[in-house]
Design a protein around this motif. Structure first.
Motif, PDB file in Angstrom:
ATOM      1  N   ARG A  43       1.651  -6.623   3.006  1.00  0.00           N
ATOM      2  CA  ARG A  43       0.629  -7.556   2.510  1.00  0.00           C
ATOM      3  C   ARG A  43       1.076  -8.989   2.751  1.00  0.00           C
TER       4      ARG A  43
ATOM      5  N   ASP B 141      -5.685  -1.940   2.803  1.00  0.00           N
ATOM      6  CA  ASP B 141      -6.925  -1.161   2.924  1.00  0.00           C
ATOM      7  C   ASP B 141      -7.926  -1.688   1.887  1.00  0.00           C
TER       8      ASP B 141
ATOM      9  N   SER C 232     -10.079  -0.883  -0.723  1.00  0.00           N
ATOM     10  CA  SER C 232     -10.418   0.168  -1.685  1.00  0.00           C
ATOM     11  C   SER C 232     -11.182  -0.404  -2.870  1.00  0.00           C
TER      12      SER C 232
ATOM     13  N   ASP D 288      -4.189   4.152   3.031  1.00  0.00           N
ATOM     14  CA  ASP D 288      -2.996   3.366   2.670  1.00  0.00           C
ATOM     15  C   ASP D 288      -1.929   3.461   3.767  1.00  0.00           C
TER      16      ASP D 288
ATOM     17  N   ASP E  38       0.826  -1.210   0.000  1.00  0.00           N
ATOM     18  CA  ASP E  38       0.000   0.000   0.000  1.00  0.00           C
ATOM     19  C   ASP E  38       0.862   1.262   0.000  1.00  0.00           C
TER      20      ASP E  38
HETATM   21 MG   LIG Z   1      -4.206   0.332  -0.844  1.00  0.00          MG
END
Ligand SMILES: [Mg+2]
Ligand SMILES: Nc1ncnc2c1ncn2[C@@H]1O[C@H](COP(=O)(O)OP(=O)(O)OP(=O)(O)O)[C@@H](O)[C@H]1O
Ligand SMILES: Cc1ncc(C[n+]2csc(CCOP(=O)(O)O)c2C)c(N)n1
Length: 319
Positions: free
Chosen positions: A151, A214, A216, A79, A36
């Protein structure tokens, strides 16, 4: 691996990733492209992310400028939060095709978000386009990132959690042009224009989460990134998704779940965490929606049936 194709992500991988590196082999770049935020190591590590909002892609020409301004910054800040980074400052590049009344309201919404997330505006660029309906807003956010969450890093057995409610903003997209709104529809639109990424969870989130992203594009599409990066399978309890009363009042259960799974624009955080932190999860009203397990990279239900196979779109794709 799933057979899901990802136009946008394939294009990024094909044209903008794995470039020759001049500096990433030295110690100053802690986390390069692919998360992110990138993380730049200095005395205090800095997380950086850039995001663009395009008129009639991310908001409508008729959207209230105050909400567009708030959303622009909040969606960038998410983010940082997902990386475990404390918001510090941002820059704003705006190309607009509207009048000064629009710009004033936009700036007020942006300022409100800056106050809510305690982030300073330190520079930017302001330009006008003569093209109609062609405003573009680009925000680069910077945050202090002592303990980055990536991640990758989820472990088999970790709980999968989401902050806040999800699905509201996805449900709001079909209301964007509606003028008469009931209370629930108003609440859905409010989630769209005024997202609240969970800044209050820092710094504990950074110390406890094993991976994060996040939301999104949509929970399925975003959670699948965690699965791919951690080479694990997510087992979801779809009935545990946190749905607001507004979405439950406006939609039948299946449709509300679909918005939560694939709608996107939530700007909440999906993260994995060791089950020993259960009390902290409860104390902070975070919802456990499943757990990570070994197996093929995919998202399955408690009967081990693929959830991703049930949807033609896992989330928003630009291409
Ligand atoms: Mg993101
Ligand atoms: N044009 C580009 N050049 C280099 N890297 C890119 C480019 N576009 C995207 N990326 C990188 O690819 C990864 C995935 O991008 P993506 O936009 O899905 O993530 P993101 O920035 O977290 O999105 P969102 O703002 O929706 O949360 C990120 O690490 C991003 O920095
Ligand atoms: C008018 C209008 N129509 C549809 C949507 C839905 N939408 C657009 S981009 C996106 C993903 C996040 O963007 P990115 O990946 O660029 O960060 C989503 C869910 C919207 N916001 N506005």
């Amino acid at each position: 691996m799933t057979s899901t194709t990802s136009g946008e992500f394939e294009l990024i991988a094909r044209y903008f990733q794995n470039w020759p590196s001049f500096h990433t082999s030295n110690t100053s770049i802690q986390i390069p492209n692919g998360d992110d935020c990138l993380v730049f190591k200095s005395e205090s590590p800095i997380a950086i992310s850039v995001d663009t909002l395009v008129e009639n892609v991310h908001f409508l020409s008729s959207s209230p400028a105050h909400g567009v301004g708030y959303r622009a910054l909040a969606s960038s800040v998410s983010d940082l939060i997902a990386m475990g980074a404390k918001p510090i400052f941002f820059t704003l590049a705006i190309t607009f095709c509207k009048d000064e009344v629009w710009l004033e309201q936009f700036s007020q919404g942006l300022k409100q978000a800056a106050q809510d997330f305690k982030i300073d505006l330190l520079g930017g660029d302001t330009t006008k386009t003569k093209l109609k309906n062609a405003s573009v807003i680009t925000i680069q956010v910077h945050g202090e990132c002592e303990t980055p969450i990536q991640r990758k890093g989820a472990k088999a057995g970790d709980l999968i959690c989401v902050t806040g409610n999800i699905g509201n903003a996805g449900a709001a997209v079909e209301l964007l042009e509606q003028t008469e709104l009931n209370e629930d529809q108003h609440a859905l639109l409010n989630s769209f224009y005024y997202p609240k990424p969970p800044a209050h969870l820092l710094p504990e989130l950074a110390n406890k989460a094993t991976s994060a992203i996040d939301i999104s594009d949509g929970l399925l599409q975003d959670l699948l990134h965690l699965c791919r990066h951690s080479q694990l399978q997510a087992c979801l309890e779809v009935d545990h998704l946190p749905l607001s009363s507004a979405i439950k009042n406006e939609h039948d259960h299946k449709q509300a779940q679909k918005f939560a799974l694939t709608g996107g624009d939530d700007y909440q955080v999906c993260f994995t965490i060791d089950a020993k932190h259960q009390q902290w999860i409860e104390d902070n009203h975070i919802t456990v929606i499943g757990n990570m397990q070994t197996g093929l990279v995919d998202i399955v239900d408690t009967k081990s049936e693929s959830i991703t196979a049930q949807f033609s779109k896992l989330g928003y794709q630009h291409f």
